[in-house]
Design a protein around this motif. Structure first.
Motif, PDB file in Angstrom:
ATOM      1  N   LYS A  10      -7.267  18.571  71.645  1.00 32.70           N
ATOM      2  CA  LYS A  10      -7.018  19.365  72.843  1.00 32.70           C
ATOM      3  C   LYS A  10      -5.568  19.853  72.871  1.00 32.70           C
ATOM      4  CE  LYS A  10      -7.570  19.253  77.871  1.00 32.70           C
ATOM      5  NZ  LYS A  10      -6.216  19.768  78.144  1.00 32.70           N
ATOM      6  N   TRP A  14       0.652  29.658  71.759  1.00 32.66           N
ATOM      7  CA  TRP A  14       1.243  30.498  70.699  1.00 32.66           C
ATOM      8  C   TRP A  14       0.580  31.870  70.670  1.00 32.66           C
ATOM      9  CZ3 TRP A  14      -0.780  32.687  66.242  1.00 32.66           C
ATOM     10  CH2 TRP A  14       0.151  33.202  65.326  1.00 32.66           C
ATOM     11  N   GLN A  15      -0.745  31.890  70.797  1.00 31.46           N
ATOM     12  CA  GLN A  15      -1.459  33.166  70.808  1.00 31.46           C
ATOM     13  C   GLN A  15      -1.035  34.024  71.997  1.00 31.46           C
ATOM     14  OE1 GLN A  15      -5.626  32.314  70.615  1.00 31.46           O
ATOM     15  NE2 GLN A  15      -5.610  31.866  68.423  1.00 31.46           N
ATOM     16  N   GLU A  16      -0.882  33.380  73.155  1.00 28.40           N
ATOM     17  CA  GLU A  16      -0.443  34.132  74.331  1.00 28.40           C
ATOM     18  C   GLU A  16       0.946  34.727  74.113  1.00 28.40           C
ATOM     19  OE1 GLU A  16      -0.686  31.564  77.650  1.00 28.40           O
ATOM     20  OE2 GLU A  16      -2.881  31.527  77.715  1.00 28.40           O
ATOM     21  N   ASN A  25      -2.052  26.080  70.367  1.00 25.65           N
ATOM     22  CA  ASN A  25      -2.495  27.306  69.697  1.00 25.65           C
ATOM     23  C   ASN A  25      -2.712  28.425  70.707  1.00 25.65           C
ATOM     24  OD1 ASN A  25      -3.399  28.864  67.455  1.00 25.65           O
ATOM     25  ND2 ASN A  25      -5.503  28.472  68.079  1.00 25.65           N
ATOM     26  N   ASN A  26      -3.296  28.065  71.858  1.00 20.41           N
ATOM     27  CA  ASN A  26      -3.503  29.075  72.903  1.00 20.41           C
ATOM     28  C   ASN A  26      -2.171  29.607  73.426  1.00 20.41           C
ATOM     29  OD1 ASN A  26      -6.281  28.811  72.733  1.00 20.41           O
ATOM     30  ND2 ASN A  26      -6.387  27.244  74.321  1.00 20.41           N
ATOM     31  N   MET A  55      -5.263  22.648  70.455  1.00 18.33           N
ATOM     32  CA  MET A  55      -5.884  23.852  70.998  1.00 18.33           C
ATOM     33  C   MET A  55      -5.003  24.485  72.068  1.00 18.33           C
ATOM     34  SD  MET A  55      -8.717  24.491  69.436  1.00 18.33           S
ATOM     35  CE  MET A  55      -9.496  25.608  70.595  1.00 18.33           C
ATOM     36  N   ASP A  56      -4.420  23.639  72.927  1.00 19.03           N
ATOM     37  CA  ASP A  56      -3.525  24.154  73.974  1.00 19.03           C
ATOM     38  C   ASP A  56      -2.301  24.812  73.352  1.00 19.03           C
ATOM     39  OD1 ASP A  56      -5.288  23.227  75.848  1.00 19.03           O
ATOM     40  OD2 ASP A  56      -4.190  21.367  76.261  1.00 19.03           O
TER      41      ASP A  56
END
Length: 301
Positions: A205, A214-216, A211-212, A208-209
């Motif tokens: 988790k 970083w993507q944002e 990565n999210n 994933m957080d």
């Protein structure tokens, strides 16, 4: 230890209670067995014909003899003694021998000796109640010729002494120390497995957080880059328009127009610097053939 029946559990609880209340005399096999029996009395013989005899007294409320219940008494005795033997092998109890031995047939009987008296010669039971002695009506006997009487001879004058292991077994809901340790280890392994799964899920988790996030950030950077590029293109279009619109019209002088005109004319006119004349050393003479008179009136065939 194997799984126990409810009757066996009740017997173990009874043994532990008798020990904890210091009632040694009631731990005697003969006493325990007599209280477990549904029949009135039990007698056994170890001579040539080994025999078990079960006695049943008359039921006042019913004139019929319950032969099934009387015959089942044998199975009660067998189950009880086999269970005592099993407890001894499992080291739950120790068998203690009383100071006296069974010496006569009168001692090879199980019945309530505080209330009744047995007449061996007539095979009768008498009720003893203070000063009153009355004949007890025995309405049925069931005989079994079997060598199981050896178990009765072996255990009748013995005491079943519950060991601390049995007390621990009963106290912990009929689970041995080994079984509890195994269940504890199993529970610890299960908890550890659950912790590993939860830790793995938590780590996943977090990844994933992250990565999210970083993507944002990348999306925001891309959006800003697109916005800046769009603004640059917009400025490159608008600024020249504004400059052209705001700048005053350029004025061209007459002298400048004349110079431009002359330059255009000069670029289109070619003036050769000299004319090259080629002189030939010989003269080419072309022969002339004599002319032929052509008759125009002549018809062609």
């Amino acid at each position: 230890m194997r799984q126990l029946t409810e009757n066996e559990k009740q017997l173990l609880e009874k043994l532990v209670q008798l020990k904890q209340s210091a009632r040694l005399e009631e731990l005697q096999v003969a006493t325990l067995l007599r209280k477990e029996l549904n029949c009135f009395a039990l007698k056994w013989n170890i001579e040539t014909n080994k025999t078990l005899v079960f006695y049943s007294i008359r039921n006042i409320n019913s004139k019929e003899i319950n032969w099934d219940a009387l015959r089942k008494s044998y199975f009660q005795v067998a189950d009880f003694l086999y269970f005592v033997e099993e407890l001894e092998k499992e080291n739950f109890v120790k068998i203690q021998t009383l100071s006296f031995e069974i010496k006569n047939d009168n001692e090879r009987m199980l019945y309530d000796r505080e209330k009744y008296k047995y007449d061996k010669d007539n095979d009768r039971f008498w009720i003893e109640n203070e000063d009153i002695i009355a004949l007890c009506s025995v309405d049925a006997q069931h005989k079994v010729f079997i060598d199981f009487v050896d178990y009765l001879e072996k255990y009748a004058n013995k005491v079943v002494y519950p060991l601390p292991l049995l007390e621990d077994f009963v106290k912990n809901k009929y689970k041995t120390i080994e079984q509890r340790n195994f269940e504890k280890q199993l529970e610890e392994n299960n908890n550890h497995h659950i912790e590993q799964i939860e830790r793995s899920d938590s780590h996943h988790k977090e990844q994933m957080d992250a990565n999210n996030v970083w993507q944002e950030k990348q999306i925001n950077k891309t959006n800003w880059s697109l916005f800046i590029s769009a603004m640059a293109v917009l400025f490159s279009v608008i600024v020249p328009l504004l400059v052209n619109k705001c700048a005053s019209p350029a004025k061209i002088e007459d002298s400048q127009l004349k110079e431009i005109k002359e330059a255009i004319i000069q670029s289109k006119t070619i003036v050769p610097d000299s004319i090259v004349v080629k002189q030939l050393d010989t003269l080419n003479v072309k022969g002339i053939l004599p002319s032929e008179n052509i008759n125009l009136n002549k018809t062609c065939k």
